[in-house]
Design a protein around this motif. Structure first.
Motif, PDB file in Angstrom:
ATOM      1  N   GLY A  24      44.554  46.694  44.618  1.00  0.00           N
ATOM      2  CA  GLY A  24      43.895  46.232  43.619  1.00  0.00           C
ATOM      3  C   GLY A  24      43.602  46.992  42.342  1.00  0.00           C
ATOM      4  N   GLN A 130      36.938  39.568  49.447  1.00  0.00           N
ATOM      5  CA  GLN A 130      38.086  39.246  48.601  1.00  0.00           C
ATOM      6  C   GLN A 130      37.689  38.322  47.444  1.00  0.00           C
ATOM      7  OE1 GLN A 130      41.110  37.601  51.156  1.00  0.00           O
ATOM      8  NE2 GLN A 130      41.488  39.552  52.196  1.00  0.00           N
ATOM      9  N   TYR A 133      35.769  40.237  44.737  1.00  0.00           N
ATOM     10  CA  TYR A 133      36.679  41.064  43.935  1.00  0.00           C
ATOM     11  C   TYR A 133      37.446  40.211  42.931  1.00  0.00           C
ATOM     12  CZ  TYR A 133      40.765  43.700  42.530  1.00  0.00           C
ATOM     13  OH  TYR A 133      41.756  44.290  41.770  1.00  0.00           O
ATOM     14  N   LYS A 134      37.980  39.065  43.387  1.00  0.00           N
ATOM     15  CA  LYS A 134      38.751  38.214  42.478  1.00  0.00           C
ATOM     16  C   LYS A 134      37.883  37.679  41.342  1.00  0.00           C
ATOM     17  CE  LYS A 134      41.999  34.396  42.192  1.00  0.00           C
ATOM     18  NZ  LYS A 134      41.425  33.868  40.932  1.00  0.00           N
ATOM     19  N   ASP A 138      38.677  38.463  37.508  1.00  0.00           N
ATOM     20  CA  ASP A 138      38.934  37.387  36.547  1.00  0.00           C
ATOM     21  C   ASP A 138      38.055  37.534  35.313  1.00  0.00           C
ATOM     22  OD1 ASP A 138      40.825  36.320  38.229  1.00  0.00           O
ATOM     23  OD2 ASP A 138      39.550  34.719  39.008  1.00  0.00           O
ATOM     24  N   GLY A 151      46.222  46.506  41.855  1.00  0.00           N
ATOM     25  CA  GLY A 151      45.321  46.309  42.968  1.00  0.00           C
ATOM     26  C   GLY A 151      44.261  47.392  42.964  1.00  0.00           C
ATOM     27  N   LEU A 181      44.881  45.019  48.383  1.00  0.00           N
ATOM     28  CA  LEU A 181      44.432  43.718  47.892  1.00  0.00           C
ATOM     29  C   LEU A 181      44.790  43.599  46.421  1.00  0.00           C
ATOM     30  CD1 LEU A 181      42.825  41.048  48.191  1.00  0.00           C
ATOM     31  CD2 LEU A 181      40.765  42.373  47.614  1.00  0.00           C
ATOM     32  N   ASN A 182      45.587  42.603  46.080  1.00  0.00           N
ATOM     33  CA  ASN A 182      45.997  42.397  44.690  1.00  0.00           C
ATOM     34  C   ASN A 182      45.735  40.938  44.310  1.00  0.00           C
ATOM     35  OD1 ASN A 182      47.575  42.001  42.230  1.00  0.00           O
ATOM     36  ND2 ASN A 182      48.462  44.001  42.691  1.00  0.00           N
ATOM     37  N   CYS A 183      44.929  40.737  43.262  1.00  0.00           N
ATOM     38  CA  CYS A 183      44.567  39.392  42.816  1.00  0.00           C
ATOM     39  C   CYS A 183      44.998  39.137  41.374  1.00  0.00           C
ATOM     40  CB  CYS A 183      43.055  39.187  42.955  1.00  0.00           C
ATOM     41  SG  CYS A 183      42.427  39.321  44.650  1.00  0.00           S
ATOM     42  N   HIS A 184      45.934  39.927  40.874  1.00  0.00           N
ATOM     43  CA  HIS A 184      46.406  39.710  39.508  1.00  0.00           C
ATOM     44  C   HIS A 184      47.433  38.581  39.495  1.00  0.00           C
ATOM     45  CE1 HIS A 184      48.053  40.402  35.514  1.00  0.00           C
ATOM     46  NE2 HIS A 184      47.036  41.218  35.279  1.00  0.00           N
ATOM     47  N   ALA A 198      46.322  36.285  51.077  1.00  0.00           N
ATOM     48  CA  ALA A 198      44.985  36.707  51.479  1.00  0.00           C
ATOM     49  C   ALA A 198      44.164  35.478  51.851  1.00  0.00           C
ATOM     50  CB  ALA A 198      44.320  37.495  50.351  1.00  0.00           C
ATOM     51  N   CYS A 203      45.085  35.654  45.649  1.00  0.00           N
ATOM     52  CA  CYS A 203      45.110  37.049  46.083  1.00  0.00           C
ATOM     53  C   CYS A 203      46.154  37.227  47.188  1.00  0.00           C
ATOM     54  CB  CYS A 203      43.748  37.488  46.610  1.00  0.00           C
ATOM     55  SG  CYS A 203      42.421  37.479  45.394  1.00  0.00           S
TER      56      CYS A 203
END
Length: 211
Positions: A24, A130, A133-134, A138, A151, A181-184, A198, A203
């Motif tokens: 992330g 999760q 974080y997202k 955002d 991430g 964890l990557n939410c881009h 996820a 994510c």
């Protein structure tokens, strides 16, 4: 308060931990993004597939290691980098100012620091962690669109790690380890790297570092 129980862990026990199976951006130090700097992508985590779940069709990579306690989480992290002197005292010099913000909204139940910038967060619920974080990412991306592209957290089932050392990150995402964890929305790793869904839409969990 320092926990020294890890000193008695045998080499065999640590090797067994690495058989278990996790992160992330953040431009701040103490994150995957912050630790990488301009480091080239790690090429040690590809699994031969570019997406999908963890083998049983379920999102959230259920094969990730579960700690249960801070001591066990520190043992797992110690298999990837030095974490044999874990502190849970917020007054310790290893703690980062502002980490207390994770406690309630993120569902974090315990925070630990094991020196050299590596922090561990135990949490109640993986999906809540999760989702929070997202949501924060955002909001931050409205001013910094590229934030979070690498991430931020290394994840287990019930704990997250913010390492500040590149070797720890490289070791942790090898097969059988933690995932990032990557939410881009623009994150798209090359084929051969994991991109497991996820528990939160938008994510993924991956073993890819982007330069």
């Amino acid at each position: 308060m320092r926990i020294h129980r890890l000193a008695s862990v045998t080499t065999t026990s640590l090797l067994c931990l690495t058989a278990l199976t996790a992160c992330g951006s953040g431009d701040e130090g103490g994150s995957v993004d912050g630790a990488l700097g301009n480091q080239a992508p790690a090429k040690n985590g590809g699994t031969g597939g570019s997406g999908g779940s963890d083998g049983d069709g379920k999102a959230g990579a259920p094969g990730l290691p579960k700690a249960g306690t801070m001591a066990k989480a520190a043992q797992i992290v110690n298999a990837y980098g030095a974490c044999n002197d874990i502190s849970t005292d917020p007054k310790d010099d290893d703690f980062f100012p502002g980490d207390e913000t994770y406690d309630q909204k993120w569902g974090v139940t315990e925070r630990g620091a094991c020196g050299k910038g590596t922090r561990i967060f135990m949490f109640k619920d993986l999906k809540t962690f999760q989702a929070t974080y997202k949501a924060e990412l955002d909001a931050d991306r409205k001013e910094s669109p590229n934030k979070g592209h690498r991430g931020k957290f290394l994840l287990g089932q019930d704990f997250a790690v913010l390492p500040d050392q590149k070797p720890v990150i490289r070791n942790a995402i090898k097969p059988g380890g933690l995932l990032i964890l990557n939410c881009h929305p623009d994150f798209n790793p090359p084929s051969g790297y994991r991109k497991d869904p996820a528990l939160v839409k938008g994510c993924v969990l991956t073993d890819y570092f982007e330069d």
